[in-house]
Scaffold this motif. Structure first.
Motif, short mmCIF file in Angstrom:
data_model
loop_
_atom_site.label_atom_id
_atom_site.label_comp_id
_atom_site.label_asym_id
_atom_site.label_seq_id
_atom_site.Cartn_x
_atom_site.Cartn_y
_atom_site.Cartn_z
N SER A 139 7.61 2.97 7.09
CA SER A 139 8.78 3.41 6.33
C SER A 139 8.60 4.82 5.81
O SER A 139 9.55 5.59 5.71
CB SER A 139 9.09 2.44 5.19
N LEU A 140 7.36 5.19 5.49
CA LEU A 140 7.09 6.55 5.03
C LEU A 140 7.29 7.55 6.16
O LEU A 140 7.94 8.59 5.99
CB LEU A 140 5.66 6.63 4.49
N ASP A 141 6.75 7.24 7.34
CA ASP A 141 6.92 8.13 8.49
C ASP A 141 8.40 8.30 8.83
O ASP A 141 8.87 9.41 9.10
CB ASP A 141 6.18 7.56 9.71
N ARG A 142 9.14 7.20 8.80
CA ARG A 142 10.57 7.26 9.12
C ARG A 142 11.33 8.09 8.09
O ARG A 142 12.19 8.90 8.45
CB ARG A 142 11.14 5.84 9.18
N HIS A 143 10.99 7.90 6.82
CA HIS A 143 11.66 8.66 5.77
C HIS A 143 11.41 10.16 5.93
O HIS A 143 12.34 10.96 5.83
CB HIS A 143 11.17 8.19 4.40
N PRO B 249 3.81 -5.90 -6.43
CA PRO B 249 4.19 -6.14 -5.03
C PRO B 249 5.07 -5.06 -4.40
O PRO B 249 5.54 -5.25 -3.28
CB PRO B 249 4.94 -7.46 -5.12
N LEU B 250 5.31 -3.94 -5.11
CA LEU B 250 6.14 -2.89 -4.52
C LEU B 250 5.47 -2.27 -3.30
O LEU B 250 6.14 -1.68 -2.45
CB LEU B 250 6.45 -1.81 -5.56
N THR B 251 4.14 -2.40 -3.22
CA THR B 251 3.39 -1.87 -2.07
C THR B 251 2.96 -2.98 -1.11
O THR B 251 2.08 -2.77 -0.27
CB THR B 251 2.15 -1.10 -2.57
N LYS B 252 3.59 -4.11 -1.21
CA LYS B 252 3.26 -5.22 -0.31
C LYS B 252 3.54 -4.87 1.14
O LYS B 252 2.76 -5.21 2.04
CB LYS B 252 4.05 -6.46 -0.72
N ASP B 253 4.65 -4.19 1.39
CA ASP B 253 5.08 -3.90 2.76
C ASP B 253 5.23 -2.41 3.04
O ASP B 253 5.77 -2.04 4.08
CB ASP B 253 6.42 -4.58 3.05
N ARG B 254 4.77 -1.56 2.13
CA ARG B 254 4.95 -0.11 2.33
C ARG B 254 3.84 0.64 1.64
O ARG B 254 3.20 0.14 0.70
CB ARG B 254 6.31 0.33 1.77
N ALA B 255 3.62 1.88 2.09
CA ALA B 255 2.70 2.77 1.40
C ALA B 255 3.27 3.16 0.05
O ALA B 255 4.49 3.27 -0.12
CB ALA B 255 2.44 4.01 2.25
N LYS B 256 2.40 3.43 -0.92
CA LYS B 256 2.85 3.79 -2.25
C LYS B 256 3.79 4.99 -2.25
O LYS B 256 4.82 4.96 -2.94
CB LYS B 256 1.63 4.07 -3.14
N PRO B 257 3.53 6.07 -1.50
CA PRO B 257 4.46 7.21 -1.53
C PRO B 257 5.85 6.89 -1.00
O PRO B 257 6.79 7.65 -1.23
CB PRO B 257 3.77 8.25 -0.64
N ALA B 258 6.00 5.76 -0.30
CA ALA B 258 7.31 5.38 0.24
C ALA B 258 8.10 4.49 -0.71
O ALA B 258 9.24 4.13 -0.40
CB ALA B 258 7.13 4.65 1.57
N VAL B 259 7.54 4.15 -1.86
CA VAL B 259 8.26 3.28 -2.81
C VAL B 259 9.50 4.01 -3.32
O VAL B 259 9.43 5.16 -3.76
CB VAL B 259 7.34 2.90 -3.99
N PRO B 260 10.68 3.37 -3.28
CA PRO B 260 11.89 4.00 -3.81
C PRO B 260 11.76 4.31 -5.29
O PRO B 260 11.11 3.57 -6.04
CB PRO B 260 12.97 2.94 -3.56
N PHE B 261 12.41 5.40 -5.70
CA PHE B 261 12.34 5.80 -7.10
C PHE B 261 13.63 6.53 -7.49
O PHE B 261 14.16 7.34 -6.73
CB PHE B 261 11.14 6.74 -7.34
N GLY B 262 14.11 6.24 -8.70
CA GLY B 262 15.19 7.02 -9.28
C GLY B 262 16.49 7.00 -8.52
O GLY B 262 17.15 8.02 -8.40
#
Length: 404
Positions: free
Chosen positions: A66-70, A22-35
């Motif tokens: 969220s990806l565009d904003r980031h 569910p980490l991609t439930k509300d966001r694109a995969k490249p926008a998933v937080p990491f590290g």
């Protein structure tokens, strides 16, 4: 006059990432937080910028806000020398349809290429964790005169069945490109390993434009870079493999040289986090000679109070730890209350762990709350009734959930 070849970077960032749900439930995969301080897309963008390429278009589509904003906030560029890093959403320039594949994404974005008029185009994926100097791959591409160069990473043949595999001759010309073969080919110098495609390509511009146009006219194509475009070049003897082992990144260690992870599943995502936190990490985020650029949170430093402790862990800015933290990665603004125990877990921004709660082998997405005395990852049969539990036994909880 340019002293270096004119290169345009295209980052393919439109995938859904269904296996990472569910980490991609509300966001694109490249926008998933990491590290702790990053998002997945920060790795490819850092590699391109560190390598000297600062004209980059990020093609987005799926739940991309969220990806565009980031990208807009973290990767802002002054443009003083013509550089830009910009998200490009699907624009339906060629009719009322979205992208039907990665090759179609480039075909529908040919205007970006025509406007920039580059000599070469670097097409990289957006969701892998690694360090790489792309300028070395571009130099090899120019040297060989290939139409396309494909980055290949050496993996044991027994593990290569899950990848697109490359068979090449002694000079690096790709003779076969096979998707998930039952009998992967060996490399010319080692029959026990296989070149697996990293999904990173360098194209001579005219060759890429001609290829995506021909692909768009083919009604039987899936319009996929790895499935259709690359095999077409291979059939004509115009594709070359670049050995990722040959890439040298400033500041790399013996432990993290050649590190690359496809974090497409919950277990792979979890394992990549565990790679960060050993004394000699398999992937070293502290290499200042090839930095990974991430979000600037403007939060205060992390704080440990009332006997709070952390061992073999990474703790982001703004965290307040009163409990016990072991072998875990905390993003920003996480609070762990007195008596709580967090072991082998990944906690994303805004997570709150209540007093005397227990969290084990879990990934908690943004703003998850674990109530006082709550438990997650302790009884997997119970957790499966409500949450996602991976094949490796990692419990993954979606954003904004409350665990009682």
């Amino acid at each position: 006059m340019r002293s270096q070849p004119h290169v345009l970077g295209i980052v393919l960032a439109g995938g859904e990432g269904r296996r990472l749900y569910p980490l991609t439930k509300d966001r694109a995969k490249p926008a998933v937080p990491f590290g702790s301080s990053y998002r997945l897309i920060d790795f490819v963008l850092s590699n391109l910028v560190n390598g000297g390429y600062e004209r980059i278009c990020v093609l987005t589509q799926y739940k991309s806000h969220s990806l565009d904003r980031h990208i807009s906030q973290t990767w802002w560029s002054s443009g003083f020398h013509g550089e830009f890093i910009t998200p490009v959403p699907a624009q339906q320039r060629l009719g009322p349809r979205w992208y039907t594949g990665s090759a179609d994404a480039i075909y529908q974005s040919l205007n970006l290429i025509f406007d920039e008029r580059p000599d070469y185009i670097v097409v990289f994926g957006a969701d892998h964790v690694y360090r790489m100097d792309p300028s070395q791959m571009v130099a090899r591409h120019i040297e060989t005169g290939a139409a396309v160069t494909v980055a290949g990473i050496r993996v044991p043949r027994a593990e290569a069945k899950a990848f697109g595999c490359i068979d090449s001759d002694d000079d690096g010309t790709i003779t076969r490109f096979i998707e998930k073969p039952s009998d992967p080919p060996g490399t010319p110098d080692d029959p026990d390993v296989t070149f697996a495609s990293m999904g990173n390509y360098v194209f001579t511009t005219d060759a890429l434009v001609d290829a995506v146009r021909a692909d768009a006219a083919d009604p039987d194509s899936d319009h996929d870079m790895g499935g259709d475009i690359i095999p077409a070049f291979v059939s004509r003897g115009e594709a070359y493999v670049y050995d990722f082992n040959d890439n040298e990144v400033p500041g790399e260690t013996d432990e993290d040289k050649g590190y690359w992870r496809d974090v497409g599943t919950i277990d792979a995502f979890y394992d990549a986090h565990m790679d960060l936190i050993s004394a000699k990490p398999a992937f070293n985020l502290y290499n200042q000679r090839w930095p990974i650029r991430g979000e600037t949170s403007h939060l205060p430093p992390a704080k440990f109070i009332g006997g709070g402790s952390a061992n073999d862990s990474m703790v982001g800015a703004g965290c307040i730890v009163s409990g016990t933290l072991q072998s875990s990665v905390l993003s920003t603004d996480v609070v762990i209350e007195d008596g709580a125990v967090v072991q082998g877990s990944v906690l994303m921004p805004g997570v709150r762990i209540g007093r005397n709660a227990v969290v084990r082998n879990a990934i908690l997405d943004k703003n998850v709350r674990v109530a006082d005395d709550g438990q997650i990852g302790v009884d997997l049969d119970h957790d499966r009734e409500t949450y996602t539990v991976s094949s490796g036994g990692i419990v993954c909880v979606a954003k904004n959930e409350t665990i009682g």
